[in-house]
Design a protein around this motif. Sequence first.
Motif, PDB file in Angstrom:
ATOM      1  N   ALA A  67       0.856  -1.184   0.000  1.00 15.96           N
ATOM      2  CA  ALA A  67       0.000   0.000   0.000  1.00 15.96           C
ATOM      3  C   ALA A  67       0.893   1.235   0.000  1.00 15.96           C
ATOM      4  CB  ALA A  67      -0.921   0.009   1.214  1.00 15.96           C
ATOM      5  N   PHE A  68       0.404   2.304  -0.587  1.00 19.80           N
ATOM      6  CA  PHE A  68       1.122   3.582  -0.521  1.00 19.80           C
ATOM      7  C   PHE A  68       0.949   4.158   0.881  1.00 19.80           C
ATOM      8  CE2 PHE A  68       0.210   3.342  -5.108  1.00 19.80           C
ATOM      9  CZ  PHE A  68       1.484   3.577  -5.624  1.00 19.80           C
ATOM     10  N   PRO A  69       2.025   4.608   1.526  1.00 23.18           N
ATOM     11  CA  PRO A  69       1.878   5.225   2.849  1.00 23.18           C
ATOM     12  C   PRO A  69       1.462   6.680   2.779  1.00 23.18           C
ATOM     13  CG  PRO A  69       4.186   5.054   2.277  1.00 23.18           C
ATOM     14  CD  PRO A  69       3.431   4.415   1.152  1.00 23.18           C
ATOM     15  N   GLN A 191      -7.020   6.761 -10.222  1.00 24.68           N
ATOM     16  CA  GLN A 191      -7.744   6.558  -8.961  1.00 24.68           C
ATOM     17  C   GLN A 191      -7.080   7.334  -7.828  1.00 24.68           C
ATOM     18  OE1 GLN A 191      -7.957   2.415  -7.897  1.00 24.68           O
ATOM     19  NE2 GLN A 191      -8.347   2.848  -5.734  1.00 24.68           N
ATOM     20  N   ALA A 192      -7.883   7.985  -7.007  1.00 25.98           N
ATOM     21  CA  ALA A 192      -7.371   8.639  -5.798  1.00 25.98           C
ATOM     22  C   ALA A 192      -7.285   7.593  -4.701  1.00 25.98           C
ATOM     23  CB  ALA A 192      -8.282   9.778  -5.383  1.00 25.98           C
ATOM     24  N   ILE A 193      -6.184   7.597  -3.992  1.00 31.41           N
ATOM     25  CA  ILE A 193      -5.969   6.550  -2.988  1.00 31.41           C
ATOM     26  C   ILE A 193      -5.397   7.168  -1.723  1.00 31.41           C
ATOM     27  CG2 ILE A 193      -3.626   5.994  -3.771  1.00 31.41           C
ATOM     28  CD1 ILE A 193      -4.302   3.041  -3.261  1.00 31.41           C
ATOM     29  N   GLY A 194      -5.799   6.632  -0.593  1.00 25.71           N
ATOM     30  CA  GLY A 194      -5.331   7.120   0.693  1.00 25.71           C
ATOM     31  C   GLY A 194      -4.227   6.250   1.244  1.00 25.71           C
ATOM     32  N   PRO A 195      -3.569   6.698   2.289  1.00 24.88           N
ATOM     33  CA  PRO A 195      -2.483   5.907   2.881  1.00 24.88           C
ATOM     34  C   PRO A 195      -3.005   4.613   3.510  1.00 24.88           C
ATOM     35  CG  PRO A 195      -3.001   7.802   4.256  1.00 24.88           C
ATOM     36  CD  PRO A 195      -3.779   7.971   2.986  1.00 24.88           C
TER      37      PRO A 195
END
Length: 362
Positions: A67-69, A191-195
Amino acid sequence: MKTFSARSLALCLTTFISMPMMLTGCGSKDETPEAARPAFVILARDAAGAGESFIGRVRATQRADLAFPVSGKVAEVLVESGDVVRAGQVLARLDALPFSAQATATSGDVVRAEAAFAEVQRRAERLEVARKADAVSPGETTAMAAELAAANATLRNARAQRDLAGWSQQQAVLRAPFAGFVAARNIEAGQAIGPGVPAIAVDGAGRELLVVVPGDIALKSGEEVRLRNGKSELVSRVLRVDGRLDVSGVRTAYLSVPDNATVGSTWSVAIKQGKSDASVVVQIPLRAVIPAATSGRGQVLRLARDGRTTVLTDVRLGELHGEWIDVTHGLAVGERVVVAGAKAIRPGTIVEPIPFQPGAQP
């Protein structure tokens, strides 16, 4: 010498001629033996050694859910599910522009904070020379110390923000932590993605089987179990068992499987659990039982000693274990019973036994 009359001679000739016809007529009454009827049969097994069966799923021993932090917008995804990847390979990137802008801004803040701190530090040095000459008051010295401390704090904060911006810029790139293949891809470009949101899963070396079992089944590390996958059957061992039960009263056990086992494939797990009593209980497939009007009782069609003649036998039934049921009275271990269609076969029928494999459809 005895003489025959014409009438007596005719009677004898008639009788002699008709004898083959009588013999032929008798032979025509012999019936052709009825052909043996094929029937699926299975051996009644020892319930103490049969244990219970569960379904487990293969997973990679080495697995990373990536996952992106940091938050951002996905710029590109460079892999698909099933792709083979190497350690350090770039898998996906976030839009770098916001991170680049933040890094530039924080770098400028550091330059300004360093200049301000240097100016305050020079003034503090001049003030220190004057203090030694008793040319400044104690209040001026205190104020300068406070100003110097504030400038230093501002510089440290600016440098921390610059380092954070640099770290965020690096974290906008998702890389494979080890060699393996992409097990799952959960993101798309734009896509917008959260940490912390799962993005890509990578499976590496090693395989293990996860199976959930009731808490009252005592499994220990190193214990032997049997696995079945289609026609493949092998002996496995328990690698480890979760110590705590979950809210449902079950726990997860981890079993060994071959390294070439397909991730996500399911295996049947047979776990032996001995019974505490000394009574001999056998098990047969539930489909072999002809239900009776009385609860806990039934009938089965077993084979006689000749191995071909069917015999209807009353049995007493016990606990149900999936597709198998305990028989506490009426059968012995090793006796062969008709698995399906017993209602359509009359007792005393000669059958051609066909061994039945559990899991097949007769």
